[in-house]
Design a protein around this motif. Structure first.
Motif, short mmCIF file in Angstrom:
data_model
loop_
_atom_site.label_atom_id
_atom_site.label_comp_id
_atom_site.label_asym_id
_atom_site.label_seq_id
_atom_site.Cartn_x
_atom_site.Cartn_y
_atom_site.Cartn_z
N GLN A 1 43.84 -7.03 45.69
CA GLN A 1 43.87 -5.61 46.05
C GLN A 1 44.75 -4.83 45.07
O GLN A 1 44.40 -3.73 44.64
CB GLN A 1 44.39 -5.44 47.48
N LEU A 2 45.90 -5.39 44.73
CA LEU A 2 46.79 -4.74 43.77
C LEU A 2 46.13 -4.64 42.40
O LEU A 2 46.24 -3.62 41.71
CB LEU A 2 48.11 -5.52 43.67
N MET A 3 45.42 -5.69 42.00
CA MET A 3 44.72 -5.67 40.72
C MET A 3 43.65 -4.59 40.68
O MET A 3 43.48 -3.90 39.68
CB MET A 3 44.09 -7.05 40.45
N MET A 4 42.92 -4.43 41.78
CA MET A 4 41.91 -3.38 41.85
C MET A 4 42.54 -2.00 41.74
O MET A 4 42.06 -1.14 41.00
CB MET A 4 41.11 -3.49 43.16
N ASP A 5 43.64 -1.79 42.46
CA ASP A 5 44.33 -0.50 42.41
C ASP A 5 44.87 -0.21 41.01
O ASP A 5 44.83 0.92 40.54
CB ASP A 5 45.49 -0.48 43.42
N HIS A 6 45.36 -1.26 40.37
CA HIS A 6 45.93 -1.09 39.03
C HIS A 6 44.85 -0.66 38.04
O HIS A 6 45.08 0.25 37.22
CB HIS A 6 46.57 -2.40 38.57
N LEU A 7 43.69 -1.28 38.13
CA LEU A 7 42.59 -0.91 37.24
C LEU A 7 42.08 0.49 37.55
O LEU A 7 41.84 1.30 36.64
CB LEU A 7 41.45 -1.91 37.36
N LYS A 8 41.92 0.80 38.81
CA LYS A 8 41.38 2.09 39.24
C LYS A 8 42.25 3.26 38.77
O LYS A 8 41.74 4.33 38.40
CB LYS A 8 41.25 2.12 40.76
N ASN A 9 43.57 3.05 38.77
CA ASN A 9 44.49 4.14 38.46
C ASN A 9 45.16 4.01 37.10
O ASN A 9 46.08 4.77 36.79
CB ASN A 9 45.58 4.21 39.55
N HIS A 10 44.67 3.10 36.28
CA HIS A 10 45.31 2.86 34.98
C HIS A 10 45.08 4.04 34.05
O HIS A 10 43.97 4.56 33.94
CB HIS A 10 44.76 1.59 34.34
N PRO A 11 46.12 4.50 33.36
CA PRO A 11 45.98 5.67 32.48
C PRO A 11 45.03 5.46 31.30
O PRO A 11 44.47 6.42 30.79
CB PRO A 11 47.42 5.92 31.99
N GLU A 12 44.84 4.21 30.87
CA GLU A 12 43.95 3.93 29.74
C GLU A 12 42.63 3.30 30.15
O GLU A 12 41.60 3.55 29.51
CB GLU A 12 44.65 2.98 28.75
N HIS A 13 42.64 2.49 31.19
CA HIS A 13 41.48 1.64 31.47
C HIS A 13 40.76 1.97 32.78
O HIS A 13 39.91 1.21 33.21
CB HIS A 13 41.92 0.18 31.50
N LYS B 1 38.39 3.88 33.45
CA LYS B 1 36.94 4.01 33.33
C LYS B 1 36.23 2.68 33.55
O LYS B 1 35.05 2.65 33.88
CB LYS B 1 36.57 4.58 31.95
N ARG B 2 36.95 1.60 33.35
CA ARG B 2 36.36 0.27 33.53
C ARG B 2 36.14 -0.05 35.01
O ARG B 2 35.40 -0.97 35.35
CB ARG B 2 37.26 -0.80 32.91
N TYR B 3 36.82 0.67 35.88
CA TYR B 3 36.74 0.38 37.32
C TYR B 3 35.32 0.54 37.86
O TYR B 3 34.89 -0.23 38.72
CB TYR B 3 37.71 1.27 38.09
N ARG B 4 34.60 1.52 37.36
CA ARG B 4 33.25 1.78 37.86
C ARG B 4 32.34 0.57 37.62
O ARG B 4 31.57 0.17 38.50
CB ARG B 4 32.66 3.02 37.19
N GLN B 5 32.45 -0.02 36.43
CA GLN B 5 31.67 -1.23 36.12
C GLN B 5 32.01 -2.36 37.08
O GLN B 5 31.13 -3.05 37.61
CB GLN B 5 31.93 -1.66 34.68
N PHE B 6 33.30 -2.54 37.30
CA PHE B 6 33.77 -3.58 38.21
C PHE B 6 33.27 -3.33 39.64
O PHE B 6 32.76 -4.25 40.30
CB PHE B 6 35.30 -3.62 38.19
N TYR B 7 33.37 -2.10 40.10
CA TYR B 7 32.97 -1.76 41.47
C TYR B 7 31.49 -2.03 41.71
O TYR B 7 31.11 -2.60 42.73
CB TYR B 7 33.31 -0.30 41.74
#
Length: 219
Positions: A19-31, A33-39
């Motif tokens: 869950q923390l890893m998902m939140d980190h990716l979702k709110n990361h200042p650089e990355h 945009k990668r969250y959508r692919q993961f989701y």
């Protein structure tokens, strides 16, 4: 030799790593945009699991693989830095009672192991101040020093945990009857049943039922 085997999520770490890893990716200042692919990748197995037509083990495995796929261009250095950022957010949520137990085992000359489905570099980053002899986690593969997201990972969970533990201890004379294991979920049973002193840590309902029936220690 006595061993003390610790699970990570819900045990040594009081929350859930993924869950923390998902939140980190979702709110990361650089990355972020990668969250959508993961989701998009995790929704089919997640929905299948909720509908009870897809096994939880496979759902977890596919989710972990999808997370790596979202980070596909990362070099080894970039990935270790990324996991270091996540580790920095985890230190305040380590379970103090379990950390104290771990240190007591070290003082008693027990061989301390951490066994988890979390990614190995994350486990090393978050526990670097703890005296753990062996860390077994989900290994990340690289090709030409870049994350190899195409090769299927070997997600450490369920019976594979016990297999990896025995592999790591091969050739050692283990006093299993006087050894300890700590876990929080029903899936930790194969590891807990290896030792003479299993300890259920903030156990989920199914594990609490087993622990109470067998008179195991509950933290």
């Amino acid at each position: 030799m006595r061993v003390a085997i610790f699970d990570f999520d819900g045990t040594l770490y009081s929350k859930e790593t993924f869950q923390l890893m998902m939140d980190h990716l979702k709110n990361h200042p650089e990355h972020s945009k990668r969250y959508r692919q993961f989701y998009r990748a995790i929704m089919p197995p997640y929905i299948g699991h909720k509908l009870k037509i897809y096994p939880e083990r496979k759902m977890r495995e596919r989710s972990v693989q999808a997370y790596l796929s979202a980070l596909e261009t990362f070099t080894k250095v970039e990935l270790e830095q990324y996991f270091g950022e996540i580790a920095d957010r985890m230190h305040g949520d380590m379970n103090p009672n379990v950390v104290e137990r771990l240190k007591n085992h070290v003082a008693n000359n027990d061989y301390v192991m951490l066994v988890s489905g979390a990614f190995t570099p994350l486990l090393h980053a978050v526990t670097k101040q703890l005296p753990i002899k062996t860390i077994i986690g989900t290994e990340i593969l690289y090709k030409d020093n870049v994350l190899d997201h195409r090769t299927p990972i070997s997600h450490i969970q369920g019976p594979l945990k016990t297999a990896k533990i025995k592999e790591a201890l091969e050739g050692q004379d283990i006093d299993w009857a006087n050894s300890y294991a700590y876990g929080d979920s029903h899936s930790d049973l194969p590891v807990l049943e290896l030792v003479g002193h299993p300890v259920a840590v903030q156990p989920e309902e199914r594990l609490r039922t087993v622990a109470a029936k067998r008179n195991w220690e509950i933290i």
